[in-house]
Design a protein around this motif. Structure first.
Motif, mmCIF file in Angstrom:
data_model
loop_
_atom_site.group_PDB
_atom_site.id
_atom_site.type_symbol
_atom_site.label_atom_id
_atom_site.label_comp_id
_atom_site.label_asym_id
_atom_site.label_seq_id
_atom_site.Cartn_x
_atom_site.Cartn_y
_atom_site.Cartn_z
ATOM 1 N N TYR A 34 0.798 -1.219 0.000
ATOM 2 C CA TYR A 34 0.000 0.000 0.000
ATOM 3 C C TYR A 34 0.835 1.274 0.000
ATOM 4 O O TYR A 34 0.346 2.340 -0.365
ATOM 5 C CB TYR A 34 -0.924 0.022 1.226
ATOM 6 N N GLN A 138 -3.918 5.923 -4.403
ATOM 7 C CA GLN A 138 -4.088 5.169 -5.631
ATOM 8 C C GLN A 138 -5.534 4.694 -5.753
ATOM 9 O O GLN A 138 -6.167 4.299 -4.777
ATOM 10 C CB GLN A 138 -3.114 4.001 -5.660
ATOM 11 N N TRP A 140 -6.940 2.088 -6.924
ATOM 12 C CA TRP A 140 -7.270 0.704 -6.599
ATOM 13 C C TRP A 140 -7.416 0.482 -5.092
ATOM 14 O O TRP A 140 -7.985 -0.524 -4.669
ATOM 15 C CB TRP A 140 -6.215 -0.260 -7.160
ATOM 16 N N ASN A 141 -6.930 1.403 -4.274
ATOM 17 C CA ASN A 141 -6.904 1.208 -2.821
ATOM 18 C C ASN A 141 -8.248 1.621 -2.205
ATOM 19 O O ASN A 141 -8.368 2.642 -1.532
ATOM 20 C CB ASN A 141 -5.744 1.995 -2.203
ATOM 21 N N ARG A 143 -9.898 0.382 0.209
ATOM 22 C CA ARG A 143 -9.911 0.385 1.677
ATOM 23 C C ARG A 143 -9.550 1.771 2.214
ATOM 24 O O ARG A 143 -10.248 2.328 3.057
ATOM 25 C CB ARG A 143 -8.937 -0.674 2.185
#
Length: 185
Positions: A34, A138, A140-141, A143
């Motif tokens: 991450y 980013q 895609w992160n 969470r």
């Protein structure tokens, strides 16, 4: 020297004695997935270069939870070059950026990240007089984005191929917390 304390969260200035802890966190592939990238583990030399030779505008800090060092956070005023990249060229008020990670994976998924973001937002608004706070996680992160949105940040602009991560440029979201759009954190 503590920057602030709020309930179980404390943020203190980074010292050279923290270098081995950063090496530990930034060589853990679970953290690097991450932050920084699994292809960029940090040894002591890289930590000293990256975290201790920063410009004076960046305030690097260690995050503590119940007096245990668990992560890293940095905050900084957004400078002219980044204002242009982010699309804030005409904004004349104060904008701060911040970056953070929890390096002790045993402290993941316990709501600590939310408490950290909420308390740092409060600190930046009240003590640094920030009008906006921005980050560029980013895309895609999901969470992290969920935590930030829960704390009052909103997506402003998708930034294609903005950050190098694990061998490729990745899309990022410019997200902002605008004190004029929020009641409280």
């Amino acid at each position: 020297m503590f920057v602030y304390r709020h309930q179980d969260i404390a943020v203190r200035r980074l010292t050279e004695e923290d270098a081995p802890t950063l090496v530990k966190w930034l060589s853990d592939k679970r953290v690097l997935k991450y932050y920084e990238g699994r292809d960029r583990p940090h040894d002591l030399k890289r930590v000293l270069e990256h975290y201790f030779e920063q410009t004076s505008e960046v305030t690097p800090c260690i995050v503590q939870y119940k007096s245990v060092d668990i992560g890293y956070i940095q905050f900084y005023p957004i400078l002219v070059e980044e204002l242009q990249i982010y699309g804030y060229s005409d904004f004349t008020e104060s904008i701060y950026g911040m970056d953070q990670f929890i390096g002790e994976v045993d402290y993941w998924n316990r709501g600590i990240g939310t408490k950290l973001i909420q308390s740092m937002v409060t600190y930046l608004l009240e003590h640094e007089q920030a009008d906006k706070i921005v980050m560029d996680p980013q895309a895609w992160n999901q969470r992290a984005l969920h935590v930030y949105e829960k704390c009052g940040f909103r997506k402003v602009k998708l930034m294609p191929k903005h950050e190098w991560h694990e061998g490729e440029y990745r899309d990022c979201w410019l997200i902002e917390y605008d004190k004029n759009r929020q009641n409280s954190v």
